[in-house]
Design a protein around this motif. Structure first.
Motif, PDB file in Angstrom:
ATOM      1  N   ALA A 145     -15.409  -4.728  -6.133  1.00  0.00           N
ATOM      2  CA  ALA A 145     -16.820  -5.016  -5.882  1.00  0.00           C
ATOM      3  C   ALA A 145     -16.946  -6.358  -5.176  1.00  0.00           C
ATOM      4  CB  ALA A 145     -17.584  -5.031  -7.196  1.00  0.00           C
ATOM      5  N   ASP A 147     -19.561  -6.763  -2.585  1.00  0.00           N
ATOM      6  CA  ASP A 147     -20.927  -6.920  -2.098  1.00  0.00           C
ATOM      7  C   ASP A 147     -21.831  -6.009  -2.928  1.00  0.00           C
ATOM      8  OD1 ASP A 147     -20.500  -4.318  -1.153  1.00  0.00           O
ATOM      9  OD2 ASP A 147     -19.931  -5.041   0.840  1.00  0.00           O
ATOM     10  N   LEU A 148     -23.138  -6.027  -2.628  1.00  0.00           N
ATOM     11  CA  LEU A 148     -24.075  -5.238  -3.430  1.00  0.00           C
ATOM     12  C   LEU A 148     -23.787  -3.747  -3.360  1.00  0.00           C
ATOM     13  CD1 LEU A 148     -27.528  -6.990  -2.880  1.00  0.00           C
ATOM     14  CD2 LEU A 148     -26.215  -6.779  -5.005  1.00  0.00           C
ATOM     15  N   SER A 149     -23.405  -3.277  -2.205  1.00  0.00           N
ATOM     16  CA  SER A 149     -23.125  -1.851  -2.041  1.00  0.00           C
ATOM     17  C   SER A 149     -21.944  -1.425  -2.923  1.00  0.00           C
ATOM     18  CB  SER A 149     -22.821  -1.540  -0.575  1.00  0.00           C
ATOM     19  OG  SER A 149     -22.483  -0.171  -0.418  1.00  0.00           O
ATOM     20  N   SER A 150     -20.868  -2.201  -2.878  1.00  0.00           N
ATOM     21  CA  SER A 150     -19.712  -1.854  -3.703  1.00  0.00           C
ATOM     22  C   SER A 150     -19.993  -2.084  -5.186  1.00  0.00           C
ATOM     23  CB  SER A 150     -18.487  -2.657  -3.268  1.00  0.00           C
ATOM     24  OG  SER A 150     -18.712  -4.051  -3.363  1.00  0.00           O
ATOM     25  N   TYR A 151     -20.892  -3.023  -5.494  1.00  0.00           N
ATOM     26  CA  TYR A 151     -21.280  -3.242  -6.884  1.00  0.00           C
ATOM     27  C   TYR A 151     -21.990  -2.010  -7.441  1.00  0.00           C
ATOM     28  CZ  TYR A 151     -24.220  -4.813 -10.754  1.00  0.00           C
ATOM     29  OH  TYR A 151     -24.871  -4.913 -11.949  1.00  0.00           O
ATOM     30  N   HIS A 152     -22.924  -1.468  -6.663  1.00  0.00           N
ATOM     31  CA  HIS A 152     -23.626  -0.266  -7.116  1.00  0.00           C
ATOM     32  C   HIS A 152     -22.666   0.918  -7.230  1.00  0.00           C
ATOM     33  CE1 HIS A 152     -27.570  -1.989  -7.256  1.00  0.00           C
ATOM     34  NE2 HIS A 152     -27.527  -2.375  -5.980  1.00  0.00           N
ATOM     35  N   ALA A 153     -21.721   1.006  -6.322  1.00  0.00           N
ATOM     36  CA  ALA A 153     -20.721   2.074  -6.404  1.00  0.00           C
ATOM     37  C   ALA A 153     -19.880   1.934  -7.666  1.00  0.00           C
ATOM     38  CB  ALA A 153     -19.821   2.037  -5.164  1.00  0.00           C
ATOM     39  N   ARG A 155     -20.880   0.547 -10.480  1.00  0.00           N
ATOM     40  CA  ARG A 155     -21.716   0.931 -11.620  1.00  0.00           C
ATOM     41  C   ARG A 155     -21.735   2.435 -11.792  1.00  0.00           C
ATOM     42  NH1 ARG A 155     -27.539  -1.396 -11.844  1.00  0.00           N
ATOM     43  NH2 ARG A 155     -27.381  -0.315 -13.844  1.00  0.00           N
ATOM     44  N   HIS A 156     -21.849   3.168 -10.686  1.00  0.00           N
ATOM     45  CA  HIS A 156     -21.834   4.633 -10.763  1.00  0.00           C
ATOM     46  C   HIS A 156     -20.483   5.136 -11.267  1.00  0.00           C
ATOM     47  CE1 HIS A 156     -25.777   5.131  -9.118  1.00  0.00           C
ATOM     48  NE2 HIS A 156     -25.481   4.595  -7.946  1.00  0.00           N
ATOM     49  N   THR A 158     -18.452   3.533 -13.198  1.00  0.00           N
ATOM     50  CA  THR A 158     -18.369   3.201 -14.623  1.00  0.00           C
ATOM     51  C   THR A 158     -19.075   4.249 -15.465  1.00  0.00           C
ATOM     52  OG1 THR A 158     -18.275   0.840 -14.112  1.00  0.00           O
ATOM     53  CG2 THR A 158     -18.919   1.439 -16.339  1.00  0.00           C
ATOM     54  N   GLU A 159     -20.254   4.685 -15.016  1.00  0.00           N
ATOM     55  CA  GLU A 159     -20.993   5.696 -15.767  1.00  0.00           C
ATOM     56  C   GLU A 159     -20.267   7.035 -15.745  1.00  0.00           C
ATOM     57  OE1 GLU A 159     -23.517   5.369 -17.883  1.00  0.00           O
ATOM     58  OE2 GLU A 159     -23.022   3.267 -17.496  1.00  0.00           O
TER      59      GLU A 159
END
Length: 386
Positions: A145, A147-153, A155-156, A158-159
């Motif tokens: 992670a 940047d923001l894009s990879s951070y959101h990826a 999080r997904h 992880t879920e």
């Protein structure tokens, strides 16, 4: 008034136990007597790096699937492996890399010595038993992670791990153990930790938790001391609140099965001591009327269970089918006599039962109002008669 600086309790715990995995730290443990015959197969390095305040393994049964929360170097797991036998299974969960390495290194040796392999160690946080940290680490290696894009990826991802490949499945564990670890979890994560214990435990399962408790509320000046927190002192639950936390999570039958008489340590007049708590899962479900009754044997004149039902000594108390069955199991069975109706009511035909009434059960409700039998005393009752 000066603001008391907050500590990073997770970091304090991680750093201290990483060091304790490499070199024994006596301040992290209370004196505990274990069954020495169960220690013979465990390598000395594991025993020397063991930190705890009690021995909850005495509540493990043959064939159990056991979960040890905060398994450290694996001592409780290796003891439990012998108690559950080859038909049982033991899972240790810890998030300290050094402790996991120590436990995993010695697992093959213990398996060879006892003749079977039934222990595994998983990387996870005890307040989030869905997230497999080894799987998360693999995801991070492939897609860091940055940047923001990879951070959101992330999080997904992880879920997805939580939902598709949870570290511990729901309703999969017979007995949960923990030895002086729950107090190390951040206060803000504790409600989730108890909820996770409840989630993974099977209906009818039990927890046996040894931990440090305080007799008073620990002030903020102590909770913000990293040495006291990582030393299992200032993160201690207050004794009554520890029991309440199990109740709030849905457990029943909470019992203090061992309480250290003298405090382990005293800090600023507050006593810290070891306790071992038992609790059970299984009181959830609908209440159905099947004309059953229980009689509380004593010695108290009246007792109240975790759902508010009152049981008066020597009196037939009306109970629903769920409570009737619950009281026949641990830890209540020896306290009651159980009265079934002469003509059973099928469960699928039973009406709802108003549990909160705390009503007595007239004997005719169980025998039948038209019951009119007359019997004679037995003529030959062997040794059972006076």
């Amino acid at each position: 008034m000066a603001t008391i600086p907050k500590i990073d309790s997770d970091q304090a715990v991680a750093e201290r136990y990483a060091g304790a995995a490499q070199q024994r730290e006596a301040a992290l443990c209370c004196p505990v007597q274990y069954d020495r015959s169960l220690l013979e197969v465990i390598p000395d390095e594991v025993i020397e790096r063991d930190y705890g305040c009690g021995d909850p393994t005495s509540f493990v049964r043959p064939g159990d699937t056991v979960l040890d929360l905060g398994s450290g170097g694996g001592k409780l797991c290796f003891i439990s492996a012998q108690m559950v036998g080859p038909e049982g299974r033991v899972i240790g969960v810890d998030c300290n890399a050094e402790m996991l390495q120590l436990a995993r290194k010695h697992a093959p040796t213990v398996a060879e010595r006892i003749g079977y392999a039934n222990v595994e160690f998983r990387n996870g946080m005890i307040q989030d038993l869905q997230l497999d940290l080894d799987r998360l680490s693999a995801v991070l290696a492939d897609q860091p992670a940055s940047d923001l894009s990879s951070y959101h990826a992330l999080r997904h991802a992880t879920e997805r791990i939580r939902q598709e490949r949870p570290l511990i499945e729901s309703d999969s564990i017979d007995c949960i153990l923990s030895n002086c670890v729950l107090n190390l979890v951040k206060v803000t994560d504790r409600r989730q930790m108890f909820a996770e214990m409840f989630r993974v435990l099977r209906v009818g399962g039990r927890v046996a938790i040894s931990d440090i408790v305080s007799d008073e509320t620990v002030p903020e000046t102590l909770t913000n001391d990293p040495t006291l927190w990582s030393g299992c002192i200032s993160g201690a639950f207050r004794e009554d609140e520890f029991l309440q936390a199990f109740h709030d999570a849905g457990f029943h039958g909470m019992e203090i099965v061992k309480r250290q008489a003298e405090p382990w340590q005293t800090v600023e007049g507050i006593e810290f001591r070891s306790v071992t708590i038992m609790a059970y899962k299984g009181k959830q479900g609908p209440c159905r009327e099947r004309n059953q009754a229980v009689i509380y044997r004593g010695p108290f004149s009246v007792v109240k269970d975790d759902d508010g039902h009152l049981y008066y000594r020597g009196e037939r108390m009306a109970v629903c089918d769920k409570t009737f069955r619950l009281l026949q199991a641990e830890p209540y069975a020896q306290m009651f006599d159980f009265i079934e109706p002469r003509e059973p009511i099928p469960l699928d035909e039973a009406e709802p039962f108003a549990c909160k009434q705390n009503a007595r059960r007239h004997p005719r409700q169980s025998k039948g109002f038209d019951y009119n039998a007359t019997t004679s005393a037995p003529t030959d009752c062997g040794d059972e008669c006076c």
